[in-house]
Design an enzyme around this catalytic site. Structure first.
Site, PDB file in Angstrom:
ATOM      1  N   ILE A   1     -65.866   4.735  25.168  1.00  0.00           N
ATOM      2  CA  ILE A   1     -65.547   4.127  26.454  1.00  0.00           C
ATOM      3  C   ILE A   1     -66.511   4.611  27.538  1.00  0.00           C
ATOM      4  O   ILE A   1     -66.662   3.962  28.569  1.00  0.00           O
ATOM      5  CB  ILE A   1     -64.096   4.405  26.881  1.00  0.00           C
ATOM      6  CG1 ILE A   1     -63.862   5.898  27.136  1.00  0.00           C
ATOM      7  CG2 ILE A   1     -63.111   3.867  25.853  1.00  0.00           C
ATOM      8  CD1 ILE A   1     -62.550   6.195  27.850  1.00  0.00           C
ATOM      9  N   ASP A   2     -67.182   5.743  27.302  1.00  0.00           N
ATOM     10  CA  ASP A   2     -68.094   6.296  28.302  1.00  0.00           C
ATOM     11  C   ASP A   2     -69.374   5.478  28.463  1.00  0.00           C
ATOM     12  O   ASP A   2     -70.105   5.664  29.432  1.00  0.00           O
ATOM     13  CB  ASP A   2     -68.461   7.738  27.945  1.00  0.00           C
ATOM     14  CG  ASP A   2     -67.282   8.690  28.086  1.00  0.00           C
ATOM     15  OD1 ASP A   2     -66.425   8.444  28.953  1.00  0.00           O
ATOM     16  OD2 ASP A   2     -67.216   9.668  27.328  1.00  0.00           O
TER      17      ASP A   2
END
EC number: 2.7.1.90
Length: 421
Positions: free
Chosen positions: A143-144
């Protein structure tokens, strides 16, 4: 090419679409029965390989595997476990070889972020250094959004959509009550070193002056004086102030605004979180405004009900491509997403060498952040907007989403020895 079994595992923090990748991989593997016998999933990531805790995905029918595409979490269990260097801990690698040989595993697929790609790369070296032939493909997930070479990381688009919508909806709440109640709202989001998720909050704004009024990025050094002045200005001008804050926001000397100095995860990273209460104390002590804050935490990466269709499609595509790469003889590579066209947005699958991906991080470009350091530019908006497009709702029953339930049939153990991790 001899027919072999495949090993697939999920690693690191899960996402709302990592199971879509598993779906793409398993469904594609079943289309190559002459090359891939069974897909064994590691229970809890690479730990499942080390402990010979394997799950037989062939026990799942096609409808259940298809349902993984709309199911959040990590269906087979994930982990934070980093393999040590071969020279310093040969026992781990010898154990992997022992398990792979015992179960006739010739394909290794590892689905995760930067540290996970490091693990995938290390496993890819087993064939060369320890004489065991295995095809290793890393599969991107985080998700980063900080993996290099790929235009976007599967998992990010859905979090970006969640954060943008949450920012917009919370801002309407604050706006409606600001005259007599809360003046400042802070949404704390994930992001250790890269501010991609925080930047997504900026998509909530439709015109100048719309919330969020401030975004805090890890890439921009935190200046307390400028921050407080900006908050005060927003409240006086609009009646309220909405802030999206990345957990990795740091001072000019690199020290995190909020981080545990004693607690670290299995990858050696400081445990983050808690920037929102630090910021609200600053605001209360210096400006006196009433505040509220929310921490998106696991909600942002688990919200399958609001996932981006683009993200779901890309997550499935990298799982599919991983198998196609492997059966076509590629090794030690990772499928990546390529942006072929901006308007209209079009993408395709490319590849990157694991040796170049492992342990690398992709930060927000400087031209994505406004000059004052508190917002996103049009260039950032142009990059982000295509990634949150489209809806891909799961099926619902009695008002609740219906998610896959796996049988989790274990593969019979063939080794007599246990391995402790």
């Amino acid at each position: 090419m001899a027919k072999k079994n495949a090993f697939y595992a999920q690693s690191g923090g899960v996402t709302s679409v990592i199971n879509a990748t598993a779906c793409g991989l398993i469904e594609t593997a079943r289309r190559y029965p002459d090359l891939i016998n069974n897909v064994y999933a590691g229970h809890n990531g690479i730990i499942g390989a080390l402990t010979e805790d394997l799950i037989d995905t062939s026990a799942e029918d096609s409808a259940t595997i298809a349902a993984l595409k709309h199911t959040p979490g990590g269906a087979f269990g994930s982990c934070r476990y980093k393999l040590k260097d071969l020279e310093s801990n040969r026992a781990e690698y010898e154990r992997l070889i022992e398990v792979f040989q015992a179960h006739d595993i010739g394909y290794f697929f590892y689905n995760g972020g930067g540290d996970s790609q490091d693990t995938a790369y290390k496993v890819s070296q087993i064939s060369e250094k320890m004489g065991y032939p295995i095809t290793c493909i890393g599969i991107p997930k985080t998700i980063d959004n900080d993996l290099p070479f790929t235009d976007a990381c599967p998992g990010f688009g859905s979090v970006a959509k969640y954060v943008a919508i949450s920012t917009k909806e919370a801002a309407l709440d604050i706006q409606s009550m600001c005259k007599s109640s809360t003046k400042v709202f802070i949404l704390e989001v994930m992001g250790r070193h890269a501010g991609w998720i925080a930047a997504a909050g900026g998509l909530a704004a439709e015109k100048a002056g719309d919330p969020p009024h401030l975004i805090l990025f890890p890439e921009t050094a935190f200046d307390e004086t400028k921050f407080l002045a900006k908050v005060d200005e927003a409240v006086k001008q609009h009646g309220y102030c909405v802030i999206v804050a990345s957990e990795g926001t740091s001072h000019a000397d690199g020290s995190l605004i909020s981080a545990s100095t004693t607690v670290v995860d299995a990858f050696g990273h400081q445990q983050l979180g808690g920037i929102a209460p630090v910021l609200t104390k600053l605001i209360k002590d210096n400006l006196g405004y009433k505040y509220h804050y929310a921490v998106s935490d696991y909600l942002q990466r688990a919200a399958r009900h609001i996932s981006s269709k683009v993200d779901v499609d890309q997550a499935y595509a990298v799982g599919k491509a991983a198998v196609e790469f492997a059966v076509n003889g590629k090794n030690a590579v990772m499928p990546v997403i390529q942006r072929d066209s901006q308007a209209p947005y079009q993408w395709s699958i490319g590849e990157a060498c694991l040796s170049q991906v492992a342990n690398q991080e992709k930060m927000m470009p400087a031209d994505f952040i406004t000059e004052d350091g508190f917002g996103i530019t049009q260039a950032a908006r142009d990059y982000l907007e295509p990634l949150i497009q489209g809806e891909d709702y799961p099926p619902y029953k009695d008002g609740m989403p219906v998610y896959a339930r796996l049988k989790m049939v274990p593969v019979a153990k063939k080794l007599n020895t246990d391995f402790k991790v």
